[in-house]
Design a protein around this motif. Structure first.
Motif, PDB file in Angstrom:
ATOM      1  N   CYS A  11     -30.773  24.248  19.780  1.00 23.88           N
ATOM      2  CA  CYS A  11     -30.898  25.707  19.868  1.00 23.88           C
ATOM      3  C   CYS A  11     -32.368  26.116  19.843  1.00 23.88           C
ATOM      4  O   CYS A  11     -32.780  27.033  20.565  1.00 23.88           O
ATOM      5  CB  CYS A  11     -30.144  26.367  18.711  1.00 23.88           C
TER       6      CYS A  11
ATOM      7  N   VAL B 221     -21.973  15.888  22.652  1.00 24.39           N
ATOM      8  CA  VAL B 221     -20.795  15.539  21.848  1.00 24.39           C
ATOM      9  C   VAL B 221     -19.552  15.403  22.723  1.00 24.39           C
ATOM     10  O   VAL B 221     -18.682  14.567  22.447  1.00 24.39           O
ATOM     11  CB  VAL B 221     -20.563  16.550  20.707  1.00 24.39           C
TER      12      VAL B 221
ATOM     13  N   SER C  75     -12.628  20.609  21.523  1.00 31.29           N
ATOM     14  CA  SER C  75     -12.395  21.720  20.600  1.00 31.29           C
ATOM     15  C   SER C  75     -11.080  21.555  19.834  1.00 31.29           C
ATOM     16  O   SER C  75     -10.124  20.955  20.327  1.00 31.29           O
ATOM     17  CB  SER C  75     -12.373  23.036  21.381  1.00 31.29           C
TER      18      SER C  75
ATOM     19  N   CYS D 143     -23.253  25.599  21.267  1.00 31.25           N
ATOM     20  CA  CYS D 143     -24.655  25.217  21.122  1.00 31.25           C
ATOM     21  C   CYS D 143     -25.152  24.543  22.400  1.00 31.25           C
ATOM     22  O   CYS D 143     -24.591  23.522  22.818  1.00 31.25           O
ATOM     23  CB  CYS D 143     -24.817  24.279  19.937  1.00 31.25           C
TER      24      CYS D 143
ATOM     25  N   TRP E 140     -19.159  24.392  17.533  1.00 31.17           N
ATOM     26  CA  TRP E 140     -20.175  23.434  17.956  1.00 31.17           C
ATOM     27  C   TRP E 140     -20.356  23.414  19.474  1.00 31.17           C
ATOM     28  O   TRP E 140     -21.407  23.002  19.970  1.00 31.17           O
ATOM     29  CB  TRP E 140     -19.822  22.023  17.465  1.00 31.17           C
TER      30      TRP E 140
ATOM     31  N   ALA F 266     -27.890  19.941  16.491  1.00 31.80           N
ATOM     32  CA  ALA F 266     -27.468  21.227  17.066  1.00 31.80           C
ATOM     33  C   ALA F 266     -28.539  22.287  16.868  1.00 31.80           C
ATOM     34  O   ALA F 266     -28.873  23.045  17.791  1.00 31.80           O
ATOM     35  CB  ALA F 266     -26.150  21.670  16.432  1.00 31.80           C
ATOM     36  N   GLN F 267     -29.120  22.342  15.660  1.00 31.90           N
ATOM     37  CA  GLN F 267     -30.169  23.316  15.386  1.00 31.90           C
ATOM     38  C   GLN F 267     -31.404  23.047  16.242  1.00 31.90           C
ATOM     39  O   GLN F 267     -32.045  23.983  16.743  1.00 31.90           O
ATOM     40  CB  GLN F 267     -30.539  23.287  13.896  1.00 31.90           C
TER      41      GLN F 267
ATOM     42  N   PHE G 248     -26.373  20.415  22.991  1.00 29.82           N
ATOM     43  CA  PHE G 248     -25.619  19.654  21.993  1.00 29.82           C
ATOM     44  C   PHE G 248     -24.168  19.490  22.427  1.00 29.82           C
ATOM     45  O   PHE G 248     -23.577  18.413  22.270  1.00 29.82           O
ATOM     46  CB  PHE G 248     -25.699  20.360  20.641  1.00 29.82           C
ATOM     47  N   ARG G 249     -23.581  20.546  22.974  1.00 30.02           N
ATOM     48  CA  ARG G 249     -22.184  20.516  23.389  1.00 30.02           C
ATOM     49  C   ARG G 249     -21.933  19.426  24.437  1.00 30.02           C
ATOM     50  O   ARG G 249     -20.905  18.743  24.408  1.00 30.02           O
ATOM     51  CB  ARG G 249     -21.760  21.884  23.936  1.00 30.02           C
TER      52      ARG G 249
END
Length: 335
Positions: A36, A156, A163, A149, A146, A32-33, A152-153
């Motif tokens: 971003c 996943v 959610s 992001c 999460w 995720a980082q 990444f979203r």
């Protein structure tokens, strides 16, 4: 400290298993980082129009994680997940048939550190969920943050993650034809701070929102216990009242997720690192608790169903614990 290195003659299958788990740990902790970071780099560079277009797409697509997500059959069937499952290994056990004409709410226990059992069983096809429970579609609910992001979203969501908001759970359980399964890790972030090897403490006594949701939509409740989930990592001692635990709890309230200080093994050595130990996980799905729809349940009705759920969860654990080397005198601790 003496470092124990992995031997050179490890079979290829085991190396592939390690690689599969490495990418999963990386995805869970750092992807995720990184996503971003890529978004910001593109925004500040010559290709600024790409993140701008994505931001527009994000605005349009914002509610998708709350309306069933966007799963990909292809991604859920990746070969990498079979190697991931075999690393521990992870097994899914059925104790009762589930009628696909109903919707279900699975309460998953315990949280552990990285919830490996829940991911393998409900976000991939590697453990045979579809064969064990034909006609059912699982949705694993995670923290909404999460899904803010970029990139990444989308990844996943492709595995079936959605959610954990009320709107999202309502969407899954309100499906008129039945066959939907909302999988909720009941203990949440708080419970991860108690995820020590041998630990049997579940944060559940004050968590009754899932019971209210089940009543509101008439979704049958199903307790699920994942034996071995707490054995994958060691965690720095953080007893309640200690300075570390107090700090962790304060950070959890601020950020919305916990920061357990955990460690296990590495990729090329067995002495330290963030790779989980090769410990078997046996996820046992209990029998359903029938729930009659009640749009406006009273506090007494919620409490009564909550107590029934706790009793069934304890029975599920006690009936199967000896199969997984848990001493007979050990029992669940609800807090």
């Amino acid at each position: 400290m003496k470092i124990e290195f992995a031997p050179l003659n490890i079979p290829l299958a085991r190396r592939l298993q390690t690689a599969a788990v490495f990418q999963w740990v990386f995805s869970f902790l750092l992807l995720a980082q990184c996503c971003c970071g890529v978004f910001i780099i593109l925004l500040l560079g010559n290709y600024w129009f790409l993140p701008v277009l994505y931001a527009l797409w994000l605005y349009i697509d914002w509610d998708t994680p709350q309306t069933g997500g966007r799963r990909s059959k292809w991604i859920r069937n990746w070969t990498v997940w079979r190697y991931f499952k075999d690393y521990f290994p992870i097994h899914l056990t059925k104790t009762s048939g589930l009628d696909p004409s109903h919707n279900y709410l699975f309460g998953f226990h315990p949280h552990g550190i990285l919830v490996a059992g829940a991911f393998a069983n409900f976000c991939t096809e590697s453990t045979g969920f579809k064969e064990l429970f034909p006609g059912l579609t699982p949705y694993l609910h995670i923290l909404p943050l999460w899904f803010g992001c970029p990139f990444f979203r989308d990844y996943v969501m492709s595995t079936g993650l959605v959610s954990a908001s009320k709107k999202s759970v309502s969407h899954v359980l309100n499906y008129g034809r039945g066959g939907n399964v909302a999988v909720i890790v009941i203990g949440g972030a708080e419970e991860s701070l108690d995820a020590h090897p041998g630990g049997l403490t579940l944060s559940i006594l004050k968590r009754k929102g899932f019971v209210k949701m089940a009543l509101k939509y008439g979704a049958h409740l199903v307790p699920v216990f994942s034996f071995g989930e707490n054995e994958l990592f060691k965690q720095v001692a953080n007893p309640r009242g200690s300075r570390l635990r107090t700090l962790q709890e304060k950070l959890q309230k601020i950020m919305g997720f916990a920061l357990p200080l955990f460690h296990a093994r590495g990729v090329f050595q067995y002495s330290f690192g963030l790779m989980p130990y090769r410990k078997p996980i046996h996820t046992v799905v209990g029998k359903p608790i029938p729930v009659r729809q009640n749009l406006n349940p009273t506090l007494e009705e919620i409490e009564q169903l909550h107590q029934t759920y706790l009793q069934e969860l304890r029975i599920l654990f006690d009936e199967h614990k000896q199969n997984y080397d848990i001493p007979d005198h050990e029992s669940l601790i609800f807090k």
